[in-house]
Design a protein around this motif. Structure first.
Motif, PDB file in Angstrom:
ATOM      1  N   PRO A   4       0.833  -1.216   0.000  1.00 29.35           N
ATOM      2  CA  PRO A   4       0.000   0.000   0.000  1.00 29.35           C
ATOM      3  C   PRO A   4       0.861   1.256   0.000  1.00 29.35           C
ATOM      4  CG  PRO A   4      -0.823  -1.595   1.600  1.00 29.35           C
ATOM      5  CD  PRO A   4       0.506  -2.109   1.126  1.00 29.35           C
ATOM      6  N   GLY A   5       0.777   2.029  -1.066  1.00 22.27           N
ATOM      7  CA  GLY A   5       1.572   3.237  -1.165  1.00 22.27           C
ATOM      8  C   GLY A   5       3.013   3.011  -1.559  1.00 22.27           C
ATOM      9  N   GLY A   6       3.390   1.757  -1.765  1.00 19.06           N
ATOM     10  CA  GLY A   6       4.758   1.443  -2.131  1.00 19.06           C
ATOM     11  C   GLY A   6       4.983   1.511  -3.630  1.00 19.06           C
ATOM     12  N   ALA A   7       6.217   1.230  -4.032  1.00 16.16           N
ATOM     13  CA  ALA A   7       6.578   1.280  -5.442  1.00 16.16           C
ATOM     14  C   ALA A   7       5.782   0.265  -6.244  1.00 16.16           C
ATOM     15  CB  ALA A   7       8.072   1.028  -5.604  1.00 16.16           C
ATOM     16  N   GLY A   8       5.345   0.655  -7.447  1.00 14.59           N
ATOM     17  CA  GLY A   8       4.589  -0.242  -8.308  1.00 14.59           C
ATOM     18  C   GLY A   8       5.407  -1.421  -8.777  1.00 14.59           C
ATOM     19  N   ASN A   9       4.697  -2.486  -9.159  1.00 15.04           N
ATOM     20  CA  ASN A   9       5.351  -3.712  -9.636  1.00 15.04           C
ATOM     21  C   ASN A   9       6.399  -4.193  -8.640  1.00 15.04           C
ATOM     22  OD1 ASN A   9       4.880  -1.897 -12.405  1.00 15.04           O
ATOM     23  ND2 ASN A   9       4.103  -4.002 -12.481  1.00 15.04           N
ATOM     24  N   TRP A  10       6.073  -4.033  -7.333  1.00 16.43           N
ATOM     25  CA  TRP A  10       6.934  -4.445  -6.221  1.00 16.43           C
ATOM     26  C   TRP A  10       8.311  -3.810  -6.283  1.00 16.43           C
ATOM     27  CZ3 TRP A  10       4.034  -6.107  -2.529  1.00 16.43           C
ATOM     28  CH2 TRP A  10       2.851  -6.800  -2.828  1.00 16.43           C
ATOM     29  N   GLY A  11       8.429  -2.704  -7.008  1.00 14.50           N
ATOM     30  CA  GLY A  11       9.684  -1.972  -7.062  1.00 14.50           C
ATOM     31  C   GLY A  11      10.731  -2.581  -7.957  1.00 14.50           C
ATOM     32  N   THR A  12      10.399  -3.659  -8.669  1.00 16.43           N
ATOM     33  CA  THR A  12      11.405  -4.360  -9.468  1.00 16.43           C
ATOM     34  C   THR A  12      11.026  -4.499 -10.933  1.00 16.43           C
ATOM     35  OG1 THR A  12      10.417  -6.552  -9.120  1.00 16.43           O
ATOM     36  CG2 THR A  12      11.957  -5.749  -7.427  1.00 16.43           C
ATOM     37  N   GLY A  13       9.829  -4.053 -11.312  1.00 20.58           N
ATOM     38  CA  GLY A  13       9.398  -4.180 -12.688  1.00 20.58           C
ATOM     39  C   GLY A  13       8.753  -5.507 -13.029  1.00 20.58           C
ATOM     40  N   GLU A  14       8.553  -6.369 -12.039  1.00 21.17           N
ATOM     41  CA  GLU A  14       7.921  -7.665 -12.322  1.00 21.17           C
ATOM     42  C   GLU A  14       6.477  -7.457 -12.771  1.00 21.17           C
ATOM     43  OE1 GLU A  14       7.280  -9.421  -7.926  1.00 21.17           O
ATOM     44  OE2 GLU A  14       9.141  -8.306  -8.233  1.00 21.17           O
ATOM     45  N   VAL A  15       5.905  -8.439 -13.480  1.00 22.55           N
ATOM     46  CA  VAL A  15       4.639  -8.218 -14.187  1.00 22.55           C
ATOM     47  C   VAL A  15       3.451  -8.950 -13.577  1.00 22.55           C
ATOM     48  CG1 VAL A  15       5.869  -7.793 -16.342  1.00 22.55           C
ATOM     49  CG2 VAL A  15       5.015 -10.110 -15.845  1.00 22.55           C
ATOM     50  N   GLU A  16       3.678  -9.872 -12.662  1.00 25.00           N
ATOM     51  CA  GLU A  16       2.566 -10.660 -12.125  1.00 25.00           C
ATOM     52  C   GLU A  16       1.779  -9.871 -11.072  1.00 25.00           C
ATOM     53  OE1 GLU A  16       5.006 -10.329  -8.864  1.00 25.00           O
ATOM     54  OE2 GLU A  16       5.666 -10.897 -10.882  1.00 25.00           O
ATOM     55  N   SER A  17       0.574 -10.330 -10.801  1.00 25.30           N
ATOM     56  CA  SER A  17      -0.201  -9.855  -9.652  1.00 25.30           C
ATOM     57  C   SER A  17      -0.208 -10.975  -8.622  1.00 25.30           C
ATOM     58  CB  SER A  17      -1.635  -9.502 -10.064  1.00 25.30           C
ATOM     59  OG  SER A  17      -2.378  -9.047  -8.960  1.00 25.30           O
ATOM     60  N   MET A  18       0.167 -10.641  -7.380  1.00 25.55           N
ATOM     61  CA  MET A  18       0.218 -11.643  -6.321  1.00 25.55           C
ATOM     62  C   MET A  18      -1.184 -11.851  -5.731  1.00 25.55           C
ATOM     63  SD  MET A  18       3.306 -12.663  -6.248  1.00 25.55           S
ATOM     64  CE  MET A  18       5.042 -12.225  -6.457  1.00 25.55           C
ATOM     65  N   THR A  19      -1.503 -13.091  -5.397  1.00 25.62           N
ATOM     66  CA  THR A  19      -2.827 -13.408  -4.851  1.00 25.62           C
ATOM     67  C   THR A  19      -2.677 -14.279  -3.603  1.00 25.62           C
ATOM     68  OG1 THR A  19      -3.406 -15.573  -5.823  1.00 25.62           O
ATOM     69  CG2 THR A  19      -3.514 -13.644  -7.276  1.00 25.62           C
ATOM     70  N   SER A  20      -3.781 -14.406  -2.874  1.00 24.35           N
ATOM     71  CA  SER A  20      -3.849 -15.340  -1.746  1.00 24.35           C
ATOM     72  C   SER A  20      -4.591 -16.615  -2.120  1.00 24.35           C
ATOM     73  CB  SER A  20      -4.537 -14.667  -0.558  1.00 24.35           C
ATOM     74  OG  SER A  20      -5.847 -14.241  -0.912  1.00 24.35           O
ATOM     75  N   SER A  21      -4.876 -16.783  -3.398  1.00 22.91           N
ATOM     76  CA  SER A  21      -5.606 -17.954  -3.874  1.00 22.91           C
ATOM     77  C   SER A  21      -4.771 -19.223  -3.711  1.00 22.91           C
ATOM     78  CB  SER A  21      -5.981 -17.770  -5.351  1.00 22.91           C
ATOM     79  OG  SER A  21      -6.446 -18.978  -5.916  1.00 22.91           O
ATOM     80  N   THR A  22      -5.438 -20.320  -3.400  1.00 23.83           N
ATOM     81  CA  THR A  22      -4.719 -21.591  -3.300  1.00 23.83           C
ATOM     82  C   THR A  22      -4.279 -22.104  -4.670  1.00 23.83           C
ATOM     83  OG1 THR A  22      -6.862 -22.721  -3.225  1.00 23.83           O
ATOM     84  CG2 THR A  22      -5.752 -22.319  -1.118  1.00 23.83           C
ATOM     85  N   SER A  23      -4.721 -21.467  -5.741  1.00 23.60           N
ATOM     86  CA  SER A  23      -4.171 -21.834  -7.050  1.00 23.60           C
ATOM     87  C   SER A  23      -2.736 -21.335  -7.195  1.00 23.60           C
ATOM     88  CB  SER A  23      -5.041 -21.271  -8.178  1.00 23.60           C
ATOM     89  OG  SER A  23      -4.966 -19.856  -8.211  1.00 23.60           O
ATOM     90  N   ASN A  24      -2.380 -20.330  -6.389  1.00 28.54           N
ATOM     91  CA  ASN A  24      -1.012 -19.801  -6.411  1.00 28.54           C
ATOM     92  C   ASN A  24      -0.193 -20.189  -5.189  1.00 28.54           C
ATOM     93  OD1 ASN A  24      -2.598 -17.019  -7.787  1.00 28.54           O
ATOM     94  ND2 ASN A  24      -1.044 -18.126  -8.940  1.00 28.54           N
ATOM     95  N   VAL A  25      -0.840 -20.308  -4.024  1.00 26.98           N
ATOM     96  CA  VAL A  25      -0.137 -20.629  -2.781  1.00 26.98           C
ATOM     97  C   VAL A  25      -0.927 -21.708  -2.055  1.00 26.98           C
ATOM     98  CG1 VAL A  25       0.785 -19.764  -0.599  1.00 26.98           C
ATOM     99  CG2 VAL A  25       0.691 -18.241  -2.590  1.00 26.98           C
ATOM    100  N   SER A  26      -0.362 -22.900  -1.938  1.00 24.08           N
ATOM    101  CA  SER A  26      -1.094 -23.992  -1.291  1.00 24.08           C
ATOM    102  C   SER A  26      -0.127 -25.050  -0.785  1.00 24.08           C
ATOM    103  CB  SER A  26      -2.085 -24.635  -2.270  1.00 24.08           C
ATOM    104  OG  SER A  26      -1.396 -25.279  -3.330  1.00 24.08           O
ATOM    105  N   LEU A  27      -0.643 -25.926   0.067  1.00 25.40           N
ATOM    106  CA  LEU A  27       0.105 -27.091   0.528  1.00 25.40           C
ATOM    107  C   LEU A  27      -0.188 -28.262  -0.400  1.00 25.40           C
ATOM    108  CD1 LEU A  27      -0.547 -26.800   4.375  1.00 25.40           C
ATOM    109  CD2 LEU A  27       1.204 -25.670   2.980  1.00 25.40           C
ATOM    110  N   ASP A  28       0.786 -29.177  -0.511  1.00 23.08           N
ATOM    111  CA  ASP A  28       0.589 -30.311  -1.428  1.00 23.08           C
ATOM    112  C   ASP A  28       0.107 -31.568  -0.720  1.00 23.08           C
ATOM    113  OD1 ASP A  28       2.862 -31.242  -0.118  1.00 23.08           O
ATOM    114  OD2 ASP A  28       4.080 -31.461  -1.937  1.00 23.08           O
TER     115      ASP A  28
END
Length: 478
Positions: A87-111
């Motif tokens: 919030p209020g920080g540099a865009g694209n996490w300050g590094t120019g990366e292109v993804e959007s981070m999510t809390s979805s289990t499709s992106n972050v989950s246990l196996d």
């Protein structure tokens, strides 16, 4: 996670350090090395329990990622970073990366087999999503005179060549003052324990600090090095990536290793004392993420491209944080050792060169001359200096080099006693807030006439329980 291509990052703004009473950290320095804790072999099973702490070490954090397949992470341990910036920080996490981070289990989950999966995905429109989590705790740092070990056993996304274009997995740490500020990088410190791009068989380890661009830490590149993973490639096998932060040596050192092989070390004398203090004199939090694109992949061919394959996860077996405690008498913990003969009462006596103590810690100082100061001093603490030779001409003055960031009217006395802590003080001076824990001044005090050779005790007395003073050195005068 740095942008090593030179893309500007937010400038550092100094911020007062937080300080707390750390009585529990003043135990004896552990003497058992970490050599016995050699990393689990990369060819071992996908799910391997974190190794038990070796003797002299304690476990302060562990996540083995046990849980049902498809479930999310333990939110007592981790919080999600979502979107494309703080919030209020540099865009694209300050590094120019292109993804959007999510809390979805499709992106972050246990196996379901004791592993965490952080998986980049691409939708039909070509938009990328991925995951980035960080520990809820921000207090990971070595105790005074001790060590901190932060490690993860993980497998990088198992993809190489054109299909890996733009992949940027990382296991890293940021200084606690960054949380909620987001404008003080790199001054508050960043420790990259593992970074990788483009599916190359390399792991990078880097410390970021100072100012950007340029500065004493060569930003935005930082102070870094890389090495190939041993035995199996970084992508095809599990490896253990470790940062060991060592305050038991002088100069203080931060070492990075893979599977027990150290390949990068950064020491406090590689930069000025203020830069090191600003980057290290606070806690850190741990981050795991897989970015897509940005400056670092851009330096190795760029991406993601149409050939980049989504769906290859970084697989994390465990994250563990250990510490060994420090402090104790005899000048241990990387401090200036006590002399073998008599001390000269009229030459500067380094406060951290005590022969014995109670409740005392040491830390890097920004005072003239650098080195260590004796800190965390509160009511009832004391330090012993044996064999101080006053000669035949009576000493009548005591001088202490002190600093204090104590607030709220907290103050106390620095007292001088001879030969026994229970003897009455021969002199003392009061000290309160000097403007900061590294804002130094020399304070004089009258003492009763002293000749001959004595054991000198510095004792600390206050009506409040809080820390009230640091001491860098002291001496006596006629």
């Amino acid at each position: 996670m740095s942008d090593s291509s030179g893309t500007p990052r937010p400038r550092s703004h100094s911020r007062p350090r937080s300080r707390s009473v750390r009585r529990a950290l003043m135990a004896a320095v552990a003497t058992f090395g970490l050599a016995a804790a050699v990393a689990t072999a990369a060819t071992g099973p996908a799910d391997a329990s974190a190794p038990a702490p070796p003797s002299g070490w304690s476990q302060v954090f562990l996540d083995d990622f046990d849980g049902a397949a498809g479930s999310s992470v333990n939110t007592s341990n981790w919080q999600f970073d979502t979107g494309t910036s703080y919030p209020g920080g540099a865009g694209n996490w300050g590094t120019g990366e292109v993804e959007s981070m999510t809390s979805s289990t499709s992106n972050v989950s246990l196996d379901g087999n004791g592993d965490l999966l952080i998986t980049p995905r691409r939708d039909a429109s070509g938009n990328w999503t991925s995951g980035r989590i960080e520990t809820t705790r921000t207090d990971f740092q070595p105790p005074a005179g001790g060590k901190l070990r932060v490690e993860a056993r993980l497998q990088m996304p198992n993809v190489t060549g054109d299909a890996a274009a733009g992949y940027w997995p990382a296991f890293w740490m940021l200084g606690a003052p960054f949380r909620g500020n987001y404008q003080n990088w790199p001054g508050v410190g960043e420790l990259d324990i593992m970074e990788n791009v483009q599916g190359l068989n390399k792991t990078w380890a880097t410390m970021h600090c100072g100012t950007s661009p340029g500065g004493p830490c060569n930003e935005t590149s930082g102070i870094g090095n890389s090495t190939a993973c041993p035995n199996t490639t970084c992508q095809s096998g599990f490896h253990t990536y470790t940062m060991e932060w060592d305050r038991s040596v002088s100069p203080e050192a931060i070492r990075f290793s893979v599977d027990g092989v150290t390949y990068q070390t950064v020491t406090a004398n590689q930069m000025d004392a203020a830069t090191w203090t600003n980057a290290t004199n606070h806690g850190f939090f741990v981050i795991l993420n897989v970015a897509m694109g940005g400056g670092f992949p851009g330096a190795f061919g760029g991406g993601p491209t149409g050939a980049t394959e989504p769906g290859h996860p970084m697989v994390v077996d465990y994250v563990q944080v250990l510490q060994s405690s420090g402090g104790g008498g005899g000048g241990g913990g990387g401090t200036t050792p006590p002399p073998t003969g008599d001390r000269d009462a009229y030459g500067q006596i380094q406060a951290e060169s005590y022969d014995g103590q109670s409740g005392v810690g040491t830390e890097t100082t920004t005072d003239t001359g650098g080195g260590q100061d004796m800190g965390y001093l509160a009511n009832g603490d004391w330090a012993l200096y044996k064999g101080v030779n006053f000669g035949s001409t009576p000493a009548t003055q005591f001088y202490g080099r002190v600093a204090s960031g104590a607030g709220g009217g907290v103050s106390g006395l620095v007292e001088v006693r001879l030969d026994s802590r229970t003897n009455a003080p021969i002199g003392s001076f009061a000290v309160g807030d000097t403007g900061g824990w590294q804002s130094w001044r020399t304070v004089p005090a009258n003492i009763g006439s002293v000749t001959g050779t004595h054991d000198v005790y510095l004792t600390f007395s206050s009506g409040q329980p809080a820390d009230f003073v640091n001491v860098n050195w002291f001496d006596f005068g006629h």
